[in-house]
Structures are given as structure tokens and as C-alpha cells.
Design an enzyme around this catalytic site. Structure first.
Site, PDB file in Angstrom:
ATOM      1  N   ALA A 148       1.958  15.816  -5.802  1.00 20.62           N
ATOM      2  CA  ALA A 148       0.955  15.464  -4.787  1.00 20.62           C
ATOM      3  C   ALA A 148       0.894  13.961  -4.566  1.00 20.62           C
ATOM      4  O   ALA A 148       0.510  13.216  -5.469  1.00 20.62           O
ATOM      5  CB  ALA A 148      -0.408  15.988  -5.226  1.00 20.62           C
TER       6      ALA A 148
ATOM      7  N   TYR B 123       4.443   1.977  -1.647  1.00 25.81           N
ATOM      8  CA  TYR B 123       4.757   3.345  -2.085  1.00 25.81           C
ATOM      9  C   TYR B 123       5.444   3.326  -3.455  1.00 25.81           C
ATOM     10  O   TYR B 123       5.003   3.992  -4.409  1.00 25.81           O
ATOM     11  CB  TYR B 123       5.630   4.040  -1.033  1.00 25.81           C
TER      12      TYR B 123
HETATM   13  P1  NAD Z   1       5.372  16.490   0.808  1.00 26.34           P
HETATM   14  O1  NAD Z   1       4.466  15.607   1.584  1.00 26.34           O
HETATM   15  O2  NAD Z   1       6.121  17.552   1.520  1.00 26.34           O
HETATM   16  O3  NAD Z   1       4.562  17.158  -0.385  1.00 26.34           O
HETATM   17  C1  NAD Z   1       3.452  16.553  -1.018  1.00 26.34           C
HETATM   18  C2  NAD Z   1       2.350  17.613  -1.116  1.00 26.34           C
HETATM   19  O4  NAD Z   1       1.226  17.063  -1.827  1.00 26.34           O
HETATM   20  C3  NAD Z   1       1.851  18.061   0.247  1.00 26.34           C
HETATM   21  O5  NAD Z   1       1.845  19.468   0.299  1.00 26.34           O
HETATM   22  C4  NAD Z   1       0.427  17.498   0.319  1.00 26.34           C
HETATM   23  O6  NAD Z   1      -0.429  18.323   1.079  1.00 26.34           O
HETATM   24  C5  NAD Z   1       0.033  17.422  -1.140  1.00 26.34           C
HETATM   25  N1  NAD Z   1      -0.947  16.395  -1.469  1.00 26.34           N
HETATM   26  C6  NAD Z   1      -0.900  15.072  -1.150  1.00 26.34           C
HETATM   27  N2  NAD Z   1      -1.972  14.438  -1.658  1.00 26.34           N
HETATM   28  C7  NAD Z   1      -2.709  15.381  -2.316  1.00 26.34           C
HETATM   29  C8  NAD Z   1      -3.927  15.332  -3.070  1.00 26.34           C
HETATM   30  N3  NAD Z   1      -4.613  14.200  -3.246  1.00 26.34           N
HETATM   31  N4  NAD Z   1      -4.398  16.482  -3.623  1.00 26.34           N
HETATM   32  C9  NAD Z   1      -3.712  17.644  -3.470  1.00 26.34           C
HETATM   33  N5  NAD Z   1      -2.572  17.746  -2.755  1.00 26.34           N
HETATM   34  C10 NAD Z   1      -2.081  16.615  -2.198  1.00 26.34           C
HETATM   35  O7  NAD Z   1       6.394  15.524   0.032  1.00 26.34           O
HETATM   36  P2  NAD Z   1       7.808  15.864  -0.633  1.00 26.34           P
HETATM   37  O8  NAD Z   1       8.882  15.319   0.224  1.00 26.34           O
HETATM   38  O9  NAD Z   1       7.839  17.292  -1.074  1.00 26.34           O
HETATM   39  O10 NAD Z   1       7.730  14.934  -1.922  1.00 26.34           O
HETATM   40  C11 NAD Z   1       7.126  15.420  -3.109  1.00 26.34           C
HETATM   41  C12 NAD Z   1       6.975  14.270  -4.093  1.00 26.34           C
HETATM   42  O11 NAD Z   1       8.267  13.711  -4.348  1.00 26.34           O
HETATM   43  C13 NAD Z   1       6.106  13.129  -3.589  1.00 26.34           C
HETATM   44  O12 NAD Z   1       5.337  12.669  -4.668  1.00 26.34           O
HETATM   45  C14 NAD Z   1       7.115  12.083  -3.146  1.00 26.34           C
HETATM   46  O13 NAD Z   1       6.597  10.790  -3.277  1.00 26.34           O
HETATM   47  C15 NAD Z   1       8.249  12.317  -4.125  1.00 26.34           C
HETATM   48  N6  NAD Z   1       9.586  11.945  -3.608  1.00 26.34           N
HETATM   49  C16 NAD Z   1      10.095  12.533  -2.492  1.00 26.34           C
HETATM   50  C17 NAD Z   1      11.376  12.191  -2.032  1.00 26.34           C
HETATM   51  C18 NAD Z   1      12.001  12.832  -0.804  1.00 26.34           C
HETATM   52  O14 NAD Z   1      13.162  12.491  -0.481  1.00 26.34           O
HETATM   53  N7  NAD Z   1      11.314  13.751  -0.114  1.00 26.34           N
HETATM   54  C19 NAD Z   1      12.131  11.218  -2.723  1.00 26.34           C
HETATM   55  C20 NAD Z   1      11.577  10.640  -3.875  1.00 26.34           C
HETATM   56  C21 NAD Z   1      10.309  11.018  -4.312  1.00 26.34           C
END
Ligand code: NAD
Ligand code: UDP
Length: 331
Positions: free
Chosen positions: A74, A141
Site C-alpha cells: 500500500a 517517492y
Molecule cells: P498500485 O497503485 O497498483 O497498488 C497500490 C495499492 O495500495 C492500491 O490498490 C491502493 O488502493 C492501495 N493503497 C494505497 N495507499 C493505501 C492506504 N493508505 N491504505 C490502504 N490501501 C492503500 O501500485 P503497484 O504498481 O501495484 O505497486 C505496489 C507497490 O510496489 C507500491 O508500494 C509501489 O511503490 C511498489 N513498486 C512498484 C513498482 C512498479 O513498477 N509498479 C516498482 C517498484 C516498486
């Protein structure tokens, strides 16, 4: 294992929930849906809508379920937005996980796998990047994720909460079924934008910068399949279950592809014309990011299964071509 997956309705979280269930584990999803999609959550997972910063909401989940371990996805993750709204990012990403750790303490749950990122390294000094390289984020970030890693380290020292922070490189692709996939709003990631251009949802893809010090002038990234990421989370939990110490792992395929190479591969996979324009550089993009995942391979026994770019794009195309508007066009 019965695993609490915070952010389990998002892109990587929903694929990890699928993988947990496919591997015979239980999954409880806690997600505010601020970015995620209810339809992305596996039917066999228990779902709670709530925000991590809401103490009563998260305590209720621990009270009603016998949770063995937590995976925390999240967060907000748009680099540009984090530069204009840094406090919003620290509030959600740092304070959210802080409240989660407090709730874990109250519930006596002592294992967590945390979504970290290549953005913790900032501008790498050498390629491939190894975990011991300097961490000098160049945007809020990356700083929020590094701050959580530090919070985890001190929570282990004080409360015995064992953690694994997984620094992902570029997550890509979709579940092999084509039933779940990437649906961010706004979408900023390269592969979904290219495939939206291929399916006609967008007019074109803009290349952000052709003057980088790379072989073809466009940025080079290490794309890792979302199901391989999901598998690494489970392997990280299994290692903690065996008594493994808290640590950090990079997760990537170890091969870099330029923006132009990704576009050419997408044209070959989709067999569709893709209109390409060139714009200036996007702020904050390092020229090359490639992971060494040797530590994860050696210590987790992790091996990416989708280790070629065409395979990764094929799975993404299966999702995008059947769900051009993402989850919105689901019945
Ligand atoms: P995403 O936005 O699809 O998923 C994040 C989820 O967390 C969402 O469903 C959102 O509704 C939920 N969320 C956010 N804040 C919240 C809160 N305070 N309480 C409850 N739920 C909350 O993102 P993603 O692409 O699936 O990424 C997942 C994680 O991986 C993130 O932490 C992101 O920083 C990290 N990340 C992603 C990538 C990428 O390439 N997508 C790369 C490196 C790191
Ligand atoms: N990129 C691009 N056009 C786009 C989106 C991204 O040229 O519409 C480039 C971006 O500059 C970066 C690479 O593609 O060099 C990967 O970007 P993405 O946002 O997918 O992931 P990031 O590496 O920023 O985490």
C-alpha cells in the site's frame, strides 16, 4: 500461511494474492481502493476496504483473522506527483506503514515483506546495481521507501519484527490467464502506454528523451514479470518462516532494454502499428537501471520464469487487448 496483503487490490498486490492462493495459502486483502480495483481481488481472498492510517480499521482485520505474516504494497508511487506533493507521499507511504507496524505489534505479528524500489538508489554509480550500493534517492517517492526500510530496521531491533524489503525494478506483464493486469490511473508506465497505443485507446507513445548516454539514446530499464515478483514475496516469507534474518533484495531480470527496444518488441508481439513521437526528457529519469538479483537467486532460490521481453509483453498484451479500458469494462 494466512497472509495479510495490504494494497492487495493494486497491480502487484492482486497478482501476489493470486499466487498465494494458487500455492495453497490464505490471503486477507486490506485496501482503501484509492488506486486499486475490487475486481482485481481473487474470489477466494477475504477483502476489507480500509486505509492503513485508520487504526480501528486495521486492528479489526488482525482481530478477525489469524494472520501469520504481512505483505505491504500500500503506497503512492508516481515519481512526478511525489515531487509536487511530497508531504502527501510521506503521509501515505511512511505514516501508513508506521501505523501498520504498530498494529502488527499490538497483534503480535512479527513478519513483514515490504515493497521497496530501485528508486531508493537514485542515480546509480555502477551497473548492475547491488544491494550494498549507496542509497541516495533523487525524488520524494524513493525517499519515502528508504525511510520505511530504516523504520523496519529499527522495528526489528526494538520489537523483533522480521522484515524483507524487496527493491523491484520495472514491474511489467500480467497474469498468464489475462484476467488481471495493470490498470493505473493515470497510467505512467511504458509498457501499458505502448500497448494502449497498439489497441487504439491512445493515439501514440511519446519517447521521453533520445539523448541519453545509452546505445540508442533512450533510457534502459530492467523489466521483471509481475508473477515472478509475486513468487519472490512468497519465497521471502518462507525464508522468514525458516528463521531468516531481516534483509533487502533487488528483484530484476538482470538485462536492460531501451525504450526503443521495448517499442519494437511490442510491435512484433502485437502485430499492430504503433505511432511513436519524441518528447524531451522526463525529470528524474536515470539513463540506465539494471539489477543484480544474485542475492535473491542465491538466498531465496528465486528464478524468474518470464525472463524474456517478448514473454513479458505477450502476457501484458493478453490483458490489454481483452480489457482495453482496464477493470472498467468488467461486468
Ligand atoms: P498500485 O497503485 O497498483 O497498488 C497500490 C495499492 O495500495 C492500491 O490498490 C491502493 O488502493 C492501495 N493503497 C494505497 N495507499 C493505501 C492506504 N493508505 N491504505 C490502504 N490501501 C492503500 O501500485 P503497484 O504498481 O501495484 O505497486 C505496489 C507497490 O510496489 C507500491 O508500494 C509501489 O511503490 C511498489 N513498486 C512498484 C513498482 C512498479 O513498477 N509498479 C516498482 C517498484 C516498486
Ligand atoms: N517512458 C517513455 N514514455 C512514456 C512512459 C515512459 O519514454 O510514455 C520511459 C521513461 O522515461 C523511462 C522508461 O520509459 O525511461 C520506463 O518508464 P516507466 O514509467 O515505465 O518506469 P520507471 O523506470 O520510471 O519506474
Amino acid at each position: 500461511m494466512n497472509v495479510l496483503v495490504c494494497g492487495g487490490a493494486g497491480y502487484i498486490g492482486s497478482h501476489t494474492v493470486c499466487e498465494l492462493i494458487e500455492q495453497g495459502h490464505g490471503a486477507v486483502v486490506f485496501d482503501s481502493l484509492v488506486k486499486g480495483h475490487r475486481a482485481a481481488v481473487h474470489k477466494d481472498a477475504k477483502f476489507y476496504k480500509g486505509d492503513l492510517r485508520d487504526e480501528a480499521a486495521i486492528d479489526k482485520v488482525f482481530k478477525e483473522n489469524d494472520i501469520d505474516a504481512v505483505i505491504d504494497f500500500a503506497a503512492f508511487s508516481l515519481v512526478g506527483e511525489s515531487c509536487s506533493e511530497p508531504l502527501m507521499y510521506f503521509d501515505n507511504n511512511v505514516y501508513g506503514t508506521l501505523r501498520l507496524l504498530e498494529a502488527m505489534n499490538r497483534a503480535g505479528v512479527k513478519k513483514i515483506v515490504f515493497s521497496s524500489t530501485a528508486a531508493t538508489y537514485g542515480e546509480p554509480r555502477s551497473i548492475p546495481i547491488v544491494e550494498s550500493d549507496p542509497t541516495e534517492p533523487i525524488n520524494p517517492y524513493g525517499e519515502t521507501k528508504l525511510t520505511v526500510e530504516k523504520m523496519l530496521k529499527w522495528s526489528d531491533a526494538a520489537y523483533g519484527i522480521k522484515y524483507t524489503a524487496l527493491r523491484y525494478f520495472n514491474a511489467a506483464g500480467a497474469h498468464i490467464s489475462g484476467e488481471i493486469g495493470e490498470d493505473h490511473s493515470p497510467e505512467s508506465h511504458l509498457i501499458p502506454i505502448i500497448l494502449q497505443a497498439a489497441s487504439g485507446v491512445r493515439d501514440h507513445i511519446s519517447i521521453f528523451g533520445e539523448d541519453y548516454p545509452t546505445p540508442d539514446g533512450t533510457c534502459v530499464r530492467d523489466y521483471i514479470h509481475v508473477t515472478d515478483l509475486a513468487d519472490a514475496h512468497i519465497k521471502a516469507l518462507e525464508r522468514l518462516n525458516r528463521g531468516g534474518a531481516s534483509t533487502v533484495y533487488n528483484l530484476g531480470n538482470g538485462t536492460g532494454f531501451s525504450v526503443k527496444e521495448v517499442i519494437e518488441t511490442a510491435k512484433a508481439v502485437t502485430q499492430k502499428p504503433i505511432k511513436v513521437l519524441t518528447e524531451g526528457r522526463r525529470a528524474g529519469d536515470p539513463p540506465t537501471l539494471i539489477a543484480s538479483s544474485k542475492k535473491a537467486v542465491d538466498e531465496l532460490g528465486w528464478k524468474p520464469r518470464f525472463n524474456t521481453l517478448p514473454q513479458i509483453i505477450e502476457t501484458a498484451w493478453k490483458w490489454h487487448s481483452t480489457h482495453p479500458k482496464g477493470y472498467d469494462d468488467r461486468g
